[in-house]
Every structure is written in structure tokens, then in C-alpha cells.
Design an enzyme around this catalytic site. Structure first.
Site, PDB file in Angstrom:
ATOM      1  N   GLU A  32       1.154  -0.769  -0.219  1.00  0.00           N
ATOM      2  CA  GLU A  32      -0.256  -0.224  -0.457  1.00  0.00           C
ATOM      3  C   GLU A  32       0.907   1.206   0.070  1.00  0.00           C
ATOM      4  OE1 GLU A  32      -3.146   0.164  -1.118  1.00  0.00           O
ATOM      5  OE2 GLU A  32      -3.907  -1.834  -0.404  1.00  0.00           O
ATOM      6  N   TYR A 113      -6.667   5.273   4.728  1.00  0.00           N
ATOM      7  CA  TYR A 113      -7.138   4.572   3.830  1.00  0.00           C
ATOM      8  C   TYR A 113      -6.035   3.431   4.147  1.00  0.00           C
ATOM      9  CZ  TYR A 113      -5.526   1.985  -0.283  1.00  0.00           C
ATOM     10  OH  TYR A 113      -5.344   1.250  -1.378  1.00  0.00           O
ATOM     11  N   ASP A 131      -9.589   5.483  -2.121  1.00  0.00           N
ATOM     12  CA  ASP A 131      -8.791   5.591  -2.306  1.00  0.00           C
ATOM     13  C   ASP A 131      -9.118   6.862  -3.929  1.00  0.00           C
ATOM     14  OD1 ASP A 131      -9.440   3.897  -4.354  1.00  0.00           O
ATOM     15  OD2 ASP A 131      -7.108   3.080  -4.498  1.00  0.00           O
ATOM     16  N   CYS A 180     -13.141   1.115 -15.058  1.00  0.00           N
ATOM     17  CA  CYS A 180     -14.084   2.540 -14.774  1.00  0.00           C
ATOM     18  C   CYS A 180     -12.548   3.356 -14.746  1.00  0.00           C
ATOM     19  CB  CYS A 180     -14.398   2.215 -13.503  1.00  0.00           C
ATOM     20  SG  CYS A 180     -15.154   4.369 -13.465  1.00  0.00           S
ATOM     21  N   CYS A 187     -17.231   1.072 -19.643  1.00  0.00           N
ATOM     22  CA  CYS A 187     -18.753   0.459 -19.195  1.00  0.00           C
ATOM     23  C   CYS A 187     -19.501  -1.102 -19.714  1.00  0.00           C
ATOM     24  CB  CYS A 187     -19.195   1.454 -19.606  1.00  0.00           C
ATOM     25  SG  CYS A 187     -18.852   3.475 -18.908  1.00  0.00           S
ATOM     26  N   CYS A 190     -18.287  -3.592 -17.908  1.00  0.00           N
ATOM     27  CA  CYS A 190     -18.508  -3.319 -16.012  1.00  0.00           C
ATOM     28  C   CYS A 190     -19.347  -3.921 -15.459  1.00  0.00           C
ATOM     29  CB  CYS A 190     -18.841  -1.909 -15.984  1.00  0.00           C
ATOM     30  SG  CYS A 190     -18.806  -0.922 -14.098  1.00  0.00           S
ATOM     31  N   CYS A 196     -25.855   2.280 -12.804  1.00  0.00           N
ATOM     32  CA  CYS A 196     -24.765   3.286 -13.065  1.00  0.00           C
ATOM     33  C   CYS A 196     -25.290   4.592 -13.348  1.00  0.00           C
ATOM     34  CB  CYS A 196     -23.390   3.010 -13.878  1.00  0.00           C
ATOM     35  SG  CYS A 196     -22.295   4.273 -14.043  1.00  0.00           S
TER      36      CYS A 196
HETATM   37  S1  SF4 Z   1     -20.663   1.502 -15.898  1.00  0.00           S
HETATM   38 FE1  SF4 Z   1     -20.276   2.988 -14.450  1.00  0.00          FE
HETATM   39  S2  SF4 Z   1     -18.464   2.701 -12.606  1.00  0.00           S
HETATM   40 FE2  SF4 Z   1     -18.353   1.154 -14.397  1.00  0.00          FE
HETATM   41  S3  SF4 Z   1     -17.203   1.671 -16.310  1.00  0.00           S
HETATM   42 FE3  SF4 Z   1     -19.034   3.220 -16.589  1.00  0.00          FE
HETATM   43  S4  SF4 Z   1     -18.836   5.137 -15.663  1.00  0.00           S
HETATM   44 FE4  SF4 Z   1     -17.220   3.258 -14.332  1.00  0.00          FE
END
Ligand code: SF4
Length: 343
Positions: A32, A113, A131, A180, A187, A190, A196
Site C-alpha cells: 500500500e 486509507y 482512494d 472505470c 462501461c 462493467c 450506474c
Molecule cells: S458503468 Fe459506471 S462504474 Fe462502470 S465503468 Fe462505466 S462509469 Fe464506471
């Protein structure tokens, strides 16, 4: 947030980083601190070498600080290395790692953190972490352009699955680091996409922070070799690059970075006049608060020199110079020095 989907994604896609393959509080602490402000690709060889030299918290606590700095040499932000060793010494003095977030936070250099990371990853404590990666993911997920610190910690904590905080925290960080992304988030792949609110315009979140202008300064440094030995100076403890070795010299206030300014500085700092100086070139280096342009001179001394403005001067055989605890800036100046006719 669909936490089960996030955890499934993480367990299937996490990078096999060495501190994940073998988990301990000590390895988590080292990784870390190394990863703060530094890319993981850069950290990997340093982490491996560090674990060979200091395989346990006891080995790190009892090592000479100069050896720790040598191993850190090139990673930058050297106060992290000093704090890491102080934390190791506090752990050994206390009979082991504290098992609470408050106890971990009391260790030198360990903020909320790092305490959350060690507590959740190594000890299974139900503590969140925030973070830069987590901040970006949460800001996008909630379409929050200006997420306050308190909101981020509360939001990360609200979704935390009890008993799985280590994987949850690492999953959020890993998602921010690999999916992200700050620019061009992926996205389409994701696991958090269905809920989201940032999809469509993810790069609007969080809003770009206004960067402060970083001032520019000029410095001089002297490459002085006698009988195959290079004159190096150790910087005072505590300040910028404290305890690290460098070519003698310093920041030039006001005037030009020329032979006269080098002469004046060396008289002050090493108590010897230079007999001759010839420019070898200049190197640029950026710290978080300063751009520094350093002109390197090939110089000869008319006296012996004594450490007036440094804790220590040392004539180091040229073959041994690379093994010294040098800052990245010092290494850049050495590249110029090695092109000198006497090198
Ligand atoms: S869907 Fe949302 S959380 Fe996922 S990569 Fe795209 S902006 Fe980031």
C-alpha cells in the site's frame, strides 16, 4: 450497488499481484505504501526486491535506514520509506500488528486509507477504503460531480458486505484501475453498469479539479571525480529527499545557473572552491510542488572539502555509485556526469 456482481467480477478478473497471492499485514502495508502515487507496474520489481531484503516486519524494523532508502531508491516520495520503517518498528515494539482500525491508524505514516486496507485485507475487519480509484467509481455510480470525503467514506461503508470487506475494497479499487478508467472507461464490460447513473457521460464525474500552477526553479550540481571516486553529498534528514545522496550543489536563487553560482554554492556547502567548471548539460525533474531544472557541471576542486551544508560527504568509487540511496533526480544528473571525459 450490485455488490454480489462486483465480487463475482473481482474474483474472476483480479490481477495476480504478489501481495494478493500471499496475504499478510506486513505485505499489505509495504504494497500500500509503495503503490501510493506510483503505478503498479513500477512497484512490482521494487516489491519483489524489498521482500527479498526485508522478508519480515522484524527484518525491516532492524535494518539500517540507509539500506531501506537504497531499496526504495527510484520510487520517489521517500518519506514513505522512512514512515514504513517507523511503522515496522512500532509494530515490533508493540508485539505485532494492531488488530483494530484505531490501532493501525496510530502507526507512523498510516492514514485512514492504509489502515482500512490492512484491516480489511489482512484481518477481515469490516472497514471501507477510499482512494482515487474508489472515489472515481463511486462518483460515477451516483453521478456525483463533487464528492466530499465524508460522503465517499459513508457511501463506501453503506454498501460494504459484512465479512467480505477485503475483497469488496479490492474489487472497487481494481474496477477503478482496470475498467472505470479516468479516460475511456469500459462501461460495456462493467459489472456495475445496470445501476450506474454515470453511464453515458462517465468522464463528467468527478468534475476535474483545478490544478495549481507548479513553480519552476533552477539548480546546479557538480560532477567531481578524483582517482576514480565521485564526490557525493548526503542531504539533511527530514527535508525534501532527506538522507539521500546526490551530486553536491543546490538551488540557485535569482542568478544564472553558471560556474559562478556553482562556485558560491560549493564554498558554502562543502567548504571548497572549484578550480574549473564546464557545463555537461541540464536535466528537468518535477516534484509534486516544484519543477526543477538542474545544470550539471564537470568540476575540479582546489581543496579537500568538508560537509558544511550537508551531514556527510563521501568519495564513492564510480563502480559503487549505483548502489547508493540516490533520488531519481540524482540518478538523472549521474547520466550526464557519466558522459564527462573523466568518467
Ligand atoms: S458503468 Fe459506471 S462504474 Fe462502470 S465503468 Fe462505466 S462509469 Fe464506471
Amino acid at each position: 450497488m450490485d455488490v454480489p456482481a462486483l465480487l463475482r467480477w473481482y474474483r474472476a478478473h483480479r490481477r495476480p499481484l504478489p501481495w494478493r497471492l500471499e496475504v499478510s499485514a506486513y505485505r499489505t502495508l509495504v504494497s500500500e505504501l509503495m503503490c501510493q502515487q506510483t503505478r503498479i507496474d513500477t512497484v512490482l520489481p521494487y516489491f519483489a526486491a524489498f521482500m527479498v531484503d526485508f522478508p519480515t516486519v522484524e527484518a525491516l524494523a532492524s535494518a539500517p535506514t540507509e539500506r531501506v532508502l537504497e531499496r526504495w531508491s527510484g520510487l520517489g516520495y521517500y518519506s514513505r520509506a522512512r514512515n514504513l520503517q517507523k511503522a515496522a518498528q512500532a509494530v515490533v515494539a508493540g508485539g505485532g500488528f494492531p488488530r483494530t482500525i484505531e490501532g493501525l491508524r496510530a502507526l507512523p505514516g498510516v492514514g485512514p486509507y492504509t489502515a482500512g486496507a490492512i484491516g480489511s485485507i489482512a484481518f477481515g475487519l469490516d472497514a471501507p477504503v477510499v482512494d482515487g480509484n474508489v472515489e472515481r467509481v463511486l462518483a460515477r455510480l451516483h453521478a456525483e460531480p463533487n464528492p466530499a470525503k465524508a460522503w465517499l467514506w459513508a457511501t463506501a461503508g453503506e454498501a460494504l458486505p459484512l465479512g467480505e470487506a477485503g475483497d469488496y475494497n479490492q474489487a472497487l479499487m481494481e474496477l477503478g484501475a482496470t475498467v472505470c478508467l479516468p479516460r475511456g472507461p469500459k462501461c460495456l464490460v462493467c459489472p456495475l453498469r445496470p445501476a450506474c447513473r454515470g453511464v453515458g457521460a462517465p468522464e463528467q464525474y468527478p468534475a476535474a479539479k483545478v490544478k495549481k500552477a507548479v513553480p519552476r526553479s533552477r539548480a546546479v550540481a557538480a560532477w567531481i571525480v578524483r582517482e576514480g571516486r565521485l564526490l557525493l553529498a548526503r542531504r539533511p534528514e527530514g527535508g525534501l529527499l532527506g538522507g539521500l545522496w546526490e551530486l553536491p550543489g543546490g538551488v540557485v536563487e535569482g542568478g544564472e545557473p553558471d560556474g559562478a553560482s556553482l562556485r558560491a554554492l560549493l564554498l558554502q556547502r562543502i567548504g571548497a572552491a572549484i578550480a574549473a567548471a564546464e557545463t555537461l548539460g541540464a536535466v528537468a525533474h518535477t516534484f509534486s510542488h516544484l519543477h526543477l531544472d538542474t545544470t550539471v557541471f564537470l568540476a575540479t576542486l582546489s581543496g579537500e572539502g568538508s560537509p558544511l551544508g550537508y551531514p556527510e560527504l563521501r568519495w564513492v568509487p564510480l563502480a559503487d555509485v549505483d548502489g547508493m540511496a540516490l533520488s531519481t533526480l540524482a540518478r538523472k544528473t549521474l547520466v550526464l556526469g557519466r558522459r564527462a571525459p573523466s568518467a
